[in-house]
Structure formats: structure tokens, C-alpha cells
Design a protein around this motif. Sequence first.
Motif, PDB file in Angstrom:
ATOM      1  N   PHE A  39      13.254  -6.963  31.969  1.00 23.64           N
ATOM      2  CA  PHE A  39      13.100  -6.989  32.808  1.00 23.64           C
ATOM      3  C   PHE A  39      11.337  -6.409  33.173  1.00 23.64           C
ATOM      4  CE2 PHE A  39      17.090  -8.046  33.701  1.00 23.64           C
ATOM      5  CZ  PHE A  39      17.401  -9.066  34.347  1.00 23.64           C
ATOM      6  N   GLU A  40      11.076  -7.215  34.822  1.00 26.59           N
ATOM      7  CA  GLU A  40       9.687  -6.268  34.781  1.00 26.59           C
ATOM      8  C   GLU A  40      10.268  -5.040  35.352  1.00 26.59           C
ATOM      9  OE1 GLU A  40       6.060  -7.805  34.595  1.00 26.59           O
ATOM     10  OE2 GLU A  40       7.846  -8.458  32.873  1.00 26.59           O
ATOM     11  N   PRO A  41       8.903  -4.387  35.536  1.00 28.19           N
ATOM     12  CA  PRO A  41       9.528  -2.611  36.525  1.00 28.19           C
ATOM     13  C   PRO A  41      10.078  -2.906  37.320  1.00 28.19           C
ATOM     14  CG  PRO A  41       7.666  -2.869  34.695  1.00 28.19           C
ATOM     15  CD  PRO A  41       7.726  -4.570  34.749  1.00 28.19           C
ATOM     16  N   GLU A  42       9.793  -4.224  38.707  1.00 25.66           N
ATOM     17  CA  GLU A  42      10.152  -3.272  39.520  1.00 25.66           C
ATOM     18  C   GLU A  42      11.257  -4.669  39.859  1.00 25.66           C
ATOM     19  OE1 GLU A  42       9.269  -6.149  43.786  1.00 25.66           O
ATOM     20  OE2 GLU A  42       8.285  -6.315  42.302  1.00 25.66           O
ATOM     21  N   TYR A  43      12.021  -4.843  38.625  1.00 25.97           N
ATOM     22  CA  TYR A  43      13.400  -5.171  39.316  1.00 25.97           C
ATOM     23  C   TYR A  43      14.642  -4.544  37.469  1.00 25.97           C
ATOM     24  CZ  TYR A  43      10.641  -8.266  41.354  1.00 25.97           C
ATOM     25  OH  TYR A  43      10.292  -9.337  42.475  1.00 25.97           O
ATOM     26  N   ARG A  44      13.842  -3.373  37.131  1.00 26.82           N
ATOM     27  CA  ARG A  44      14.937  -2.785  36.129  1.00 26.82           C
ATOM     28  C   ARG A  44      15.950  -2.247  37.063  1.00 26.82           C
ATOM     29  NH1 ARG A  44      10.078  -1.730  31.713  1.00 26.82           N
ATOM     30  NH2 ARG A  44       9.478  -3.724  31.185  1.00 26.82           N
ATOM     31  N   ASN A  45      16.356  -1.859  37.718  1.00 25.67           N
ATOM     32  CA  ASN A  45      17.619  -1.479  38.168  1.00 25.67           C
ATOM     33  C   ASN A  45      18.623  -1.805  37.998  1.00 25.67           C
ATOM     34  OD1 ASN A  45      19.149  -1.087  41.002  1.00 25.67           O
ATOM     35  ND2 ASN A  45      17.793  -0.385  42.153  1.00 25.67           N
ATOM     36  N   ALA A  46      19.888  -1.286  37.586  1.00 26.18           N
ATOM     37  CA  ALA A  46      21.312  -1.608  36.983  1.00 26.18           C
ATOM     38  C   ALA A  46      22.111  -2.112  37.976  1.00 26.18           C
ATOM     39  CB  ALA A  46      21.570  -0.163  36.181  1.00 26.18           C
ATOM     40  N   ASP A  47      21.494  -1.941  39.085  1.00 33.88           N
ATOM     41  CA  ASP A  47      22.784  -2.215  40.242  1.00 33.88           C
ATOM     42  C   ASP A  47      22.464  -3.873  40.324  1.00 33.88           C
ATOM     43  OD1 ASP A  47      23.651   0.033  41.217  1.00 33.88           O
ATOM     44  OD2 ASP A  47      22.299   0.565  42.776  1.00 33.88           O
ATOM     45  N   ALA A  48      21.112  -4.147  40.281  1.00 35.87           N
ATOM     46  CA  ALA A  48      21.268  -5.726  39.753  1.00 35.87           C
ATOM     47  C   ALA A  48      21.490  -6.298  39.347  1.00 35.87           C
ATOM     48  CB  ALA A  48      19.382  -6.372  40.007  1.00 35.87           C
ATOM     49  N   LEU A  49      22.447  -6.446  37.642  1.00 35.19           N
ATOM     50  CA  LEU A  49      22.942  -6.376  37.082  1.00 35.19           C
ATOM     51  C   LEU A  49      24.646  -5.464  36.716  1.00 35.19           C
ATOM     52  CD1 LEU A  49      20.456  -6.096  33.983  1.00 35.19           C
ATOM     53  CD2 LEU A  49      21.039  -7.956  34.991  1.00 35.19           C
ATOM     54  N   ARG A  50      24.804  -5.658  38.113  1.00 36.31           N
ATOM     55  CA  ARG A  50      26.167  -4.801  38.438  1.00 36.31           C
ATOM     56  C   ARG A  50      27.124  -6.266  38.830  1.00 36.31           C
ATOM     57  NH1 ARG A  50      27.708  -1.278  43.826  1.00 36.31           N
ATOM     58  NH2 ARG A  50      25.708  -0.605  42.890  1.00 36.31           N
ATOM     59  N   ASP A  51      28.467  -6.392  37.409  1.00 38.13           N
ATOM     60  CA  ASP A  51      29.858  -7.276  36.930  1.00 38.13           C
ATOM     61  C   ASP A  51      29.357  -8.116  36.540  1.00 38.13           C
ATOM     62  OD1 ASP A  51      31.192  -5.667  38.463  1.00 38.13           O
ATOM     63  OD2 ASP A  51      31.449  -6.339  40.412  1.00 38.13           O
ATOM     64  N   ILE A  52      27.572  -8.480  36.107  1.00 38.28           N
ATOM     65  CA  ILE A  52      27.389  -9.463  35.717  1.00 38.28           C
ATOM     66  C   ILE A  52      27.972  -9.901  34.071  1.00 38.28           C
ATOM     67  CG2 ILE A  52      25.490  -8.408  33.985  1.00 38.28           C
ATOM     68  CD1 ILE A  52      23.137 -10.674  34.699  1.00 38.28           C
ATOM     69  N   GLU A  53      28.549  -8.940  33.425  1.00 45.28           N
ATOM     70  CA  GLU A  53      29.551  -8.471  32.214  1.00 45.28           C
ATOM     71  C   GLU A  53      30.639  -9.974  32.813  1.00 45.28           C
ATOM     72  OE1 GLU A  53      29.002  -5.774  29.192  1.00 45.28           O
ATOM     73  OE2 GLU A  53      28.924  -4.875  31.237  1.00 45.28           O
ATOM     74  N   GLY A  54      31.586  -9.902  33.996  1.00 40.70           N
ATOM     75  CA  GLY A  54      32.059 -10.995  34.258  1.00 40.70           C
ATOM     76  C   GLY A  54      31.777 -12.371  34.293  1.00 40.70           C
ATOM     77  N   PHE A  55      30.639 -12.084  33.792  1.00 42.02           N
ATOM     78  CA  PHE A  55      30.379 -14.530  33.226  1.00 42.02           C
ATOM     79  C   PHE A  55      30.417 -14.075  32.130  1.00 42.02           C
ATOM     80  CE2 PHE A  55      29.927 -13.198  37.884  1.00 42.02           C
ATOM     81  CZ  PHE A  55      30.205 -14.334  38.684  1.00 42.02           C
ATOM     82  N   ASN A  56      30.297 -14.776  31.237  1.00 43.55           N
ATOM     83  CA  ASN A  56      30.044 -14.700  29.563  1.00 43.55           C
ATOM     84  C   ASN A  56      28.982 -15.786  29.943  1.00 43.55           C
ATOM     85  OD1 ASN A  56      31.717 -17.253  29.592  1.00 43.55           O
ATOM     86  ND2 ASN A  56      33.154 -16.753  27.641  1.00 43.55           N
ATOM     87  N   TYR A  57      28.949 -16.583  30.852  1.00 41.46           N
ATOM     88  CA  TYR A  57      27.600 -17.611  30.659  1.00 41.46           C
ATOM     89  C   TYR A  57      26.222 -17.795  31.656  1.00 41.46           C
ATOM     90  CZ  TYR A  57      29.463 -20.125  26.136  1.00 41.46           C
ATOM     91  OH  TYR A  57      30.198 -20.968  25.569  1.00 41.46           O
ATOM     92  N   LEU A  58      25.130 -17.825  31.598  1.00 40.54           N
ATOM     93  CA  LEU A  58      24.287 -17.341  32.615  1.00 40.54           C
ATOM     94  C   LEU A  58      23.515 -18.601  32.847  1.00 40.54           C
ATOM     95  CD1 LEU A  58      22.891 -13.963  32.222  1.00 40.54           C
ATOM     96  CD2 LEU A  58      24.782 -14.574  33.331  1.00 40.54           C
ATOM     97  N   TRP A  59      22.786 -18.522  33.690  1.00 38.63           N
ATOM     98  CA  TRP A  59      22.051 -19.780  33.843  1.00 38.63           C
ATOM     99  C   TRP A  59      20.187 -19.071  34.265  1.00 38.63           C
ATOM    100  CZ3 TRP A  59      22.476 -24.480  32.885  1.00 38.63           C
ATOM    101  CH2 TRP A  59      23.514 -25.228  33.651  1.00 38.63           C
ATOM    102  N   LEU A  60      19.551 -19.475  34.056  1.00 39.01           N
ATOM    103  CA  LEU A  60      18.366 -19.305  33.496  1.00 39.01           C
ATOM    104  C   LEU A  60      17.234 -19.935  33.793  1.00 39.01           C
ATOM    105  CD1 LEU A  60      17.681 -17.086  29.771  1.00 39.01           C
ATOM    106  CD2 LEU A  60      18.731 -16.438  32.123  1.00 39.01           C
TER     107      LEU A  60
END
Length: 233
Positions: A39-60
Motif C-alpha cells: 500500500f501507499e503510505p497514506e493507506y498503510r493502516n491495518a484497520d483498513a484490512l480488518r476482517d479481510i482474512e475472512g475472505f479467500n478471494y479478492l477483486w483488484l
Amino acid sequence: MNELHTMKVIAHIHSDFATKFGIPRQSGLIPELRATIVFEPEYRNADALRDIEGFNYLWLIWQFSKAVRQEWSPTVRPPRLGGNTRVGVFATRSPFRPNPIGLSSVRLEGVELHSEWGPILHVLGADLMDGTPIYDIKPYIPYADCHADALGGFTADTPRRMLEVVFPEEWLCKVSEEKRAALQAVLANDPRPSYQSDPARVYGFTFAQQEIRFTVEGNILTVCTVADVSQQV
């Protein structure tokens, strides 16, 4: 009126592909491919990824950063149709679009809290070139995103062509063991444009800092050389 809107780059992906040639034509075709999203410095916040590991596929959602053009064409020539048949740009996933935006589904392998880069994502099956800018990341939701009755259009009439890969030990030993399965899968999926079939032509692309050169005759792909990019003049 032509409205203009600004989109922020939230991250960049780091993959084994330094150039467009060799990249799988769609995401998920080669699950052995590993990549990292930083992530870019502005978005290097662990809270932004909270609970993401509950999904095993992502859209980019990302930018075809090497295909940005000022003008666009209403029709394109998909390599899958031999490079001679034109279809509507919105009936394809061609990079040459009014807005050079790509969409890929990747498997989430894990989240790491890096000491320098903050939270980073490890993903599998990405079809993105190294350094590609990412605009957004969204979870893949099976009940909404999976359509068992979906039609494949012209792609259903052009099945994937798999090649037999001959990889001599003198060259295979130069590839790190952790990269071999992914590289051989890339080669087996025939990275050439579908309209090229010259058995005397030597093709090449960069994968994991190595230049891979090969020929294809009939259904057999033979690796000719493997050389470290750093050693090339």
C-alpha cells in the motif's frame, strides 16, 4: 460533456513479470503465481484490512499503466480470435479502452505486517505486471459474484491451448525451486499471441529477474536458455 474524475492509487503490486509478454491472459489461470500488494503510505493502516482474512478471494481494480492512450477505438482485435477479427471493446477485456482499468480476481494467501511497508497482502493467481497501480480492493462474495449460468461469448468457442513443456535440466536448474512450478505453468499456457506459429522464432520474456527464451513447434514448447537479467549487457 466529458466529465473528468480523479482516482487515487492506493497500492502497487509486485509480481515476477517485468514486461507484459508472458503474463497470463486472465487472473486465476495459474494459481501458482505469487504476488505481493504494498500500500501507499497514506493507506498503510491495518484497520483498513480488518476482517479481510475472512475472505479467500479478492477483486483488484487496477490501471493498465502501459496501455494509457489519449484516444480509443470502439472495436479491438482479441488475440484469442487470431488477431484479425474485430469485436466491440466492451465485449472484451482488452487493455485498450476509454479508461484503461483492469479487473482481476486473486486468491488471498495471507496478510503480513511488514516492518517497513506496514500491512501487505500476499496473493495468488494475479495477471498483473510488476509495479501495476491498484485503485481499489474488494472482497469476492460467492453468493453475488459466482454465476453458474454465465455465458462465455466468443471465448467459449476458443478453448485454452495447453502446450507440452520441454525444460532441459541445464536450464531448469537455474530457476529457483520455488519458482519452477509457476514458470512451467506460464509456459504450458502458451504465452505467445495466438496468431503466431513460426517454429523457428525464438520468444523471450522476463520472469523473476530471469530472461526465459523458448521455441514452439506444434504442441511442444522447448526452453532454449535461462539467463539472469542482471548479467545481460
